[in-house]
Design a protein around this motif. Sequence first.
Motif, PDB file in Angstrom:
ATOM      1  N   ARG A   1       0.834  -1.200   0.000  1.00  0.00           N
ATOM      2  CA  ARG A   1       0.000   0.000   0.000  1.00  0.00           C
ATOM      3  C   ARG A   1       0.875   1.259   0.000  1.00  0.00           C
ATOM      4  O   ARG A   1       0.398   2.344  -0.226  1.00  0.00           O
TER       5      ARG A   1
ATOM      6  N   ASP B   1       3.059  -8.107  10.068  1.00  0.00           N
ATOM      7  CA  ASP B   1       2.907  -6.833   9.359  1.00  0.00           C
ATOM      8  C   ASP B   1       2.651  -7.118   7.892  1.00  0.00           C
ATOM      9  O   ASP B   1       3.211  -8.054   7.324  1.00  0.00           O
ATOM     10  N   ASP B   2       1.818  -6.285   7.288  1.00  0.00           N
ATOM     11  CA  ASP B   2       1.451  -6.554   5.895  1.00  0.00           C
ATOM     12  C   ASP B   2       2.486  -6.027   4.898  1.00  0.00           C
ATOM     13  O   ASP B   2       2.292  -6.138   3.701  1.00  0.00           O
TER      14      ASP B   2
ATOM     15  N   ARG C   1      12.100  20.120   7.072  1.00  0.00           N
ATOM     16  CA  ARG C   1      10.660  19.861   6.933  1.00  0.00           C
ATOM     17  C   ARG C   1       9.965  21.198   6.717  1.00  0.00           C
ATOM     18  O   ARG C   1      10.136  22.120   7.509  1.00  0.00           O
TER      19      ARG C   1
ATOM     20  N   VAL D   1      -0.455  -7.121  15.857  1.00  0.00           N
ATOM     21  CA  VAL D   1      -0.728  -6.844  14.450  1.00  0.00           C
ATOM     22  C   VAL D   1      -0.232  -5.443  14.137  1.00  0.00           C
ATOM     23  O   VAL D   1      -0.701  -4.466  14.726  1.00  0.00           O
ATOM     24  N   GLY D   2       0.720  -5.353  13.211  1.00  0.00           N
ATOM     25  CA  GLY D   2       1.281  -4.062  12.824  1.00  0.00           C
ATOM     26  C   GLY D   2       2.727  -3.952  13.273  1.00  0.00           C
ATOM     27  O   GLY D   2       3.032  -4.097  14.461  1.00  0.00           O
TER      28      GLY D   2
ATOM     29  N   PRO E   1      -7.635  -1.822  10.386  1.00  0.00           N
ATOM     30  CA  PRO E   1      -8.603  -2.818   9.905  1.00  0.00           C
ATOM     31  C   PRO E   1      -9.194  -3.639  11.059  1.00  0.00           C
ATOM     32  O   PRO E   1     -10.380  -3.986  11.017  1.00  0.00           O
TER      33      PRO E   1
ATOM     34  N   PRO F   1      -1.132  16.539  14.183  1.00  0.00           N
ATOM     35  CA  PRO F   1       0.316  16.464  14.429  1.00  0.00           C
ATOM     36  C   PRO F   1       0.853  17.622  15.281  1.00  0.00           C
ATOM     37  O   PRO F   1       1.973  17.534  15.753  1.00  0.00           O
TER      38      PRO F   1
ATOM     39  N   GLY G   1       1.491  11.935  18.490  1.00  0.00           N
ATOM     40  CA  GLY G   1       1.079  10.652  17.925  1.00  0.00           C
ATOM     41  C   GLY G   1       1.953   9.505  18.386  1.00  0.00           C
ATOM     42  O   GLY G   1       1.568   8.715  19.254  1.00  0.00           O
TER      43      GLY G   1
ATOM     44  N   GLY H   1      -1.501   2.825  20.136  1.00  0.00           N
ATOM     45  CA  GLY H   1      -1.008   3.734  19.091  1.00  0.00           C
ATOM     46  C   GLY H   1      -2.156   4.339  18.298  1.00  0.00           C
ATOM     47  O   GLY H   1      -3.272   4.492  18.798  1.00  0.00           O
ATOM     48  N   ASP H   2      -1.860   4.664  17.037  1.00  0.00           N
ATOM     49  CA  ASP H   2      -2.855   5.330  16.196  1.00  0.00           C
ATOM     50  C   ASP H   2      -4.140   4.526  16.030  1.00  0.00           C
ATOM     51  O   ASP H   2      -5.198   5.092  15.761  1.00  0.00           O
TER      52      ASP H   2
ATOM     53  N   TYR I   1      -1.501  15.769   4.179  1.00  0.00           N
ATOM     54  CA  TYR I   1      -2.258  15.097   5.225  1.00  0.00           C
ATOM     55  C   TYR I   1      -3.400  15.964   5.730  1.00  0.00           C
ATOM     56  O   TYR I   1      -3.343  17.182   5.708  1.00  0.00           O
TER      57      TYR I   1
ATOM     58  N   GLY J   1       4.569  -1.187  12.770  1.00  0.00           N
ATOM     59  CA  GLY J   1       4.952   0.227  12.857  1.00  0.00           C
ATOM     60  C   GLY J   1       5.690   0.440  14.178  1.00  0.00           C
ATOM     61  O   GLY J   1       6.000  -0.520  14.888  1.00  0.00           O
ATOM     62  N   PRO J   2       5.967   1.682  14.518  1.00  0.00           N
ATOM     63  CA  PRO J   2       6.736   1.932  15.738  1.00  0.00           C
ATOM     64  C   PRO J   2       6.085   1.346  16.990  1.00  0.00           C
ATOM     65  O   PRO J   2       6.790   0.836  17.868  1.00  0.00           O
ATOM     66  N   ILE J   3       4.762   1.380  17.037  1.00  0.00           N
ATOM     67  CA  ILE J   3       4.092   0.957  18.272  1.00  0.00           C
ATOM     68  C   ILE J   3       4.077  -0.570  18.392  1.00  0.00           C
ATOM     69  O   ILE J   3       4.315  -1.121  19.471  1.00  0.00           O
ATOM     70  N   GLY J   4       3.851  -1.250  17.282  1.00  0.00           N
ATOM     71  CA  GLY J   4       3.893  -2.710  17.306  1.00  0.00           C
ATOM     72  C   GLY J   4       5.279  -3.224  17.668  1.00  0.00           C
ATOM     73  O   GLY J   4       5.432  -4.145  18.479  1.00  0.00           O
TER      74      GLY J   4
HETATM   75  C1  FAD Z   1       2.601  14.296   8.782  1.00  0.00           C
HETATM   76  C2  FAD Z   1       2.696  13.607  10.085  1.00  0.00           C
HETATM   77  C3  FAD Z   1       3.557  14.121  11.050  1.00  0.00           C
HETATM   78  C4  FAD Z   1       3.659  13.497  12.274  1.00  0.00           C
HETATM   79  N1  FAD Z   1       4.509  14.012  13.206  1.00  0.00           N
HETATM   80  C5  FAD Z   1       4.650  13.407  14.400  1.00  0.00           C
HETATM   81  C6  FAD Z   1       5.612  13.866  15.329  1.00  0.00           C
HETATM   82  O1  FAD Z   1       6.367  14.817  15.056  1.00  0.00           O
HETATM   83  N2  FAD Z   1       5.725  13.192  16.525  1.00  0.00           N
HETATM   84  C7  FAD Z   1       4.937  12.102  16.825  1.00  0.00           C
HETATM   85  O2  FAD Z   1       5.075  11.545  17.921  1.00  0.00           O
HETATM   86  N3  FAD Z   1       4.043  11.639  15.936  1.00  0.00           N
HETATM   87  C8  FAD Z   1       3.873  12.250  14.737  1.00  0.00           C
HETATM   88  N4  FAD Z   1       3.011  11.737  13.811  1.00  0.00           N
HETATM   89  C9  FAD Z   1       2.238  10.528  14.146  1.00  0.00           C
HETATM   90  C10 FAD Z   1       3.022   9.232  13.942  1.00  0.00           C
HETATM   91  O3  FAD Z   1       3.498   9.131  12.622  1.00  0.00           O
HETATM   92  C11 FAD Z   1       2.083   8.066  14.258  1.00  0.00           C
HETATM   93  O4  FAD Z   1       1.487   8.310  15.512  1.00  0.00           O
HETATM   94  C12 FAD Z   1       2.788   6.716  14.317  1.00  0.00           C
HETATM   95  O5  FAD Z   1       3.269   6.316  13.072  1.00  0.00           O
HETATM   96  C13 FAD Z   1       1.817   5.648  14.817  1.00  0.00           C
HETATM   97  O6  FAD Z   1       2.447   4.421  14.863  1.00  0.00           O
HETATM   98  P1  FAD Z   1       1.607   3.090  14.833  1.00  0.00           P
HETATM   99  O7  FAD Z   1       2.617   1.992  14.966  1.00  0.00           O
HETATM  100  O8  FAD Z   1       0.489   3.183  15.803  1.00  0.00           O
HETATM  101  O9  FAD Z   1       0.908   3.045  13.393  1.00  0.00           O
HETATM  102  P2  FAD Z   1       1.567   2.980  11.945  1.00  0.00           P
HETATM  103  O10 FAD Z   1       2.869   3.651  11.907  1.00  0.00           O
HETATM  104  O11 FAD Z   1       0.511   3.425  11.014  1.00  0.00           O
HETATM  105  O12 FAD Z   1       1.834   1.422  11.720  1.00  0.00           O
HETATM  106  C14 FAD Z   1       0.791   0.513  11.482  1.00  0.00           C
HETATM  107  C15 FAD Z   1       1.375  -0.726  10.838  1.00  0.00           C
HETATM  108  O13 FAD Z   1       0.359  -1.734  10.732  1.00  0.00           O
HETATM  109  C16 FAD Z   1       0.427  -2.326   9.450  1.00  0.00           C
HETATM  110  N5  FAD Z   1      -0.881  -2.901   9.143  1.00  0.00           N
HETATM  111  C17 FAD Z   1      -2.031  -2.239   8.864  1.00  0.00           C
HETATM  112  N6  FAD Z   1      -3.022  -3.106   8.616  1.00  0.00           N
HETATM  113  C18 FAD Z   1      -2.499  -4.351   8.755  1.00  0.00           C
HETATM  114  C19 FAD Z   1      -3.054  -5.675   8.625  1.00  0.00           C
HETATM  115  N7  FAD Z   1      -4.322  -5.891   8.294  1.00  0.00           N
HETATM  116  N8  FAD Z   1      -2.246  -6.728   8.847  1.00  0.00           N
HETATM  117  C20 FAD Z   1      -0.931  -6.552   9.187  1.00  0.00           C
HETATM  118  N9  FAD Z   1      -0.373  -5.323   9.319  1.00  0.00           N
HETATM  119  C21 FAD Z   1      -1.150  -4.242   9.103  1.00  0.00           C
HETATM  120  C22 FAD Z   1       0.856  -1.177   8.559  1.00  0.00           C
HETATM  121  O14 FAD Z   1       1.409  -1.601   7.343  1.00  0.00           O
HETATM  122  C23 FAD Z   1       1.891  -0.478   9.433  1.00  0.00           C
HETATM  123  O15 FAD Z   1       3.168  -1.048   9.301  1.00  0.00           O
HETATM  124  C24 FAD Z   1       2.879  12.352  12.559  1.00  0.00           C
HETATM  125  C25 FAD Z   1       2.034  11.830  11.589  1.00  0.00           C
HETATM  126  C26 FAD Z   1       1.931  12.445  10.358  1.00  0.00           C
HETATM  127  C27 FAD Z   1       1.009  11.878   9.319  1.00  0.00           C
END
Ligand code: FAD
Lengths: 539, 63
Positions: free
Chosen positions: A5, A58-59, A255, A34-35, A195, A323, A328, A315-316, A296, A37-40
């Motif tokens: 994606r 992770d997908d 940035r 599941v996931g 999802p 932001p 986040g 996480g998210d 965004y 990203g940084p939080i997973g």
């Molecule tokens: C423009 C912008 C600026 C930002 N600036 C900041 C900042 O300065 N400081 C800050 O703290 N935060 C900031 N954030 C927020 C930060 O990027 C997010 O909070 C962070 O990425 C969340 O992490 P996450 O692991 O929860 O989710 P994500 O990073 O979204 O990771 C989710 C993961 O799950 C995977 N996934 C999804 N569906 C499935 C599935 N069905 N099966 C398996 N895997 C799946 C995805 O591929 C991805 O790898 C910003 C965000 C944006 C958009």
Amino acid sequence: MFDDRYTLANKIYPYEKSPDQDLPDAVRHPVVIVGGGPIGVATALDLGQQGIPVLVLDDHEGIGMGSRAICFAKRCLEIADRYGCGEPMLDKGVVWNLGKVFHRDDKVFEFNLLPEQGHKYPAFINLQQPYFEEYMIDRLRHLQAEGAPIQLRGKNRVDAVAVKGDHVVLDVMTPDGAYQVEADWLVACDGASSPLRDMLGQDFTGKVFEDSFLIADIRLKGDVSFPTERWFWFEPSHGEGASMLLHKQPDDVWRVDFQIGWDVDRKHELKEKNIRRRLDAFLGGVEYDMVWSSIYTFQCKRMDSFRHGPVFFAGDAAHQVSPFGARGANSGMQDVDNLGWKLGLVIKGQAPDALLDSYSVERVHGADENILNSTRSTDFITPKSEISKIFRDAVLTLAGKARFARPLVNSGRLSVPCVYDGLPLNGPDRLTGGPARTRVGAPMVDAPVDGAWLLEKLGGEFQLLTIDADAPELLDVDGIPVRRVALSAVGNPELADRYLGDGPSAVYLMRPDQHVAARWDHYDPAAVRAALNTATARA
Amino acid sequence: MTSLNMDPNIAQPDDFYARLLAAHEGKSKAESDAINARLILILANHIGDTPVLLEALDLAAEA
Ligand SMILES: Cc1cc2nc3c(=O)[nH]c(=O)nc-3n(C[C@H](O)[C@H](O)[C@H](O)COP(=O)(O)OP(=O)(O)OC[C@H]3O[C@@H](n4cnc5c(N)ncnc54)[C@H](O)[C@@H]3O)c2cc1C
């Protein structure tokens, strides 16, 4: 088959077929995340360090391209430090203290974050999110090499989930086809459009803000540079955005954020020539390369509860903020910090299931604080009504002339950790004259001790911090060990200031996430025992 | 605790009122709105006392 994606910055966990896929029956795992990203990944580090087997699905096969988050706050770095990956972040990150605010091109005022001395980590660093993720995955690989029971499977997409009372069954798609995985506990870290949230029919409610922001990460060419400061413009006269932000990242990348309004044609705006038009209006003759760009829009939303039986959201996936104020990823890391030890104790049979409800209670409290702060910043940066714009402009006009108006200027309140004031796991606060910043519910504040840092000595288990007070070296409270960390504040003014306040001695009971569970001015075995039982929902 | 002063407190009320109107003379609606907003912020900061400010906000909103 399925396609990516998003583009990858680093294909760091390529798909490999797991033996599980060929077994006739689904394999049961204690914890599936599941996931990736940084939080997973952080969740995997927390549980993996405790020796609890975790499987991350992770997908994709690595870290997504594009920096997204750039501001990582002190508490977030301290949590990363506890996971063994804070230092590379600090080494790579850019530290900044000076911020400038402009209104219609004139500098209204500047502020200095004036860092307090005696902390391992600064208030903030700027670091591209892919680095943040990479250092955590490096650490994960390192733990695996040491034998930590962590598995990370790329291109494993969860397509369905069924909650069966005390466990869940997942349908997972891979390049070799589908297979099933079972888990006693599931942690959903699948991002803002989660999802899993939809599969479980959970609402995600709050506010959508009708504005969009164009981000461009650029690398300047030649000798030009800007200072390492945060510059924020309200209504810049070049007209290429209702507001604009300029901020430095590592690798000489800057940035630039333009607030471009709600009704925009994304495709059109993202064409390089249109992005360059905006940048050129601001940069004049400066030459630069484009590194990454994106548009965004944002929302402030959260789930009603972050726990649904054996499923946790973090996480998210659980909450989303604008932001502004960088809340986040920073708050997502605090989710993990909170969930990890609780899940660990319950899995080891040392605490009841009820402890896990407190994850949602405490982190909903944190999410609400973050949503409140980021909503207020958003209301200031993108005023919703005519009168709100009139007041906003009045503040900006006054701020240049009158000091009193400066604290009202809100271009993002920088993320600070939440204090779990008044929540059920808290024990008594019986330290007479104790400092407010280390009150019960607060995260421990760092301080220099014996040529090292206080926070390096804390976390991962319950501990009793004694400052000029006596206590046994090791307690066993109905199966949970409590280790003593004995310090003296003599000749250590920072420690005295942050932990003693007015009194001569202090005893702190600390949770594994470095939050204060209770505090007293002396050691009382019955009180410690009661507080520990409260903090683990055994009381 | 201080509370909002509801008694007359301005020595020369007619003079003050005339100065208030004079500040808006010849201004457009937008300029006047901006002056009012700045004035509210300046006065609110001068008062500083949160309960008093909240009482004043309530009184203004209910009028
Ligand atoms: C423009 C912008 C600026 C930002 N600036 C900041 C900042 O300065 N400081 C800050 O703290 N935060 C900031 N954030 C927020 C930060 O990027 C997010 O909070 C962070 O990425 C969340 O992490 P996450 O692991 O929860 O989710 P994500 O990073 O979204 O990771 C989710 C993961 O799950 C995977 N996934 C999804 N569906 C499935 C599935 N069905 N099966 C398996 N895997 C799946 C995805 O591929 C991805 O790898 C910003 C965000 C944006 C958009």
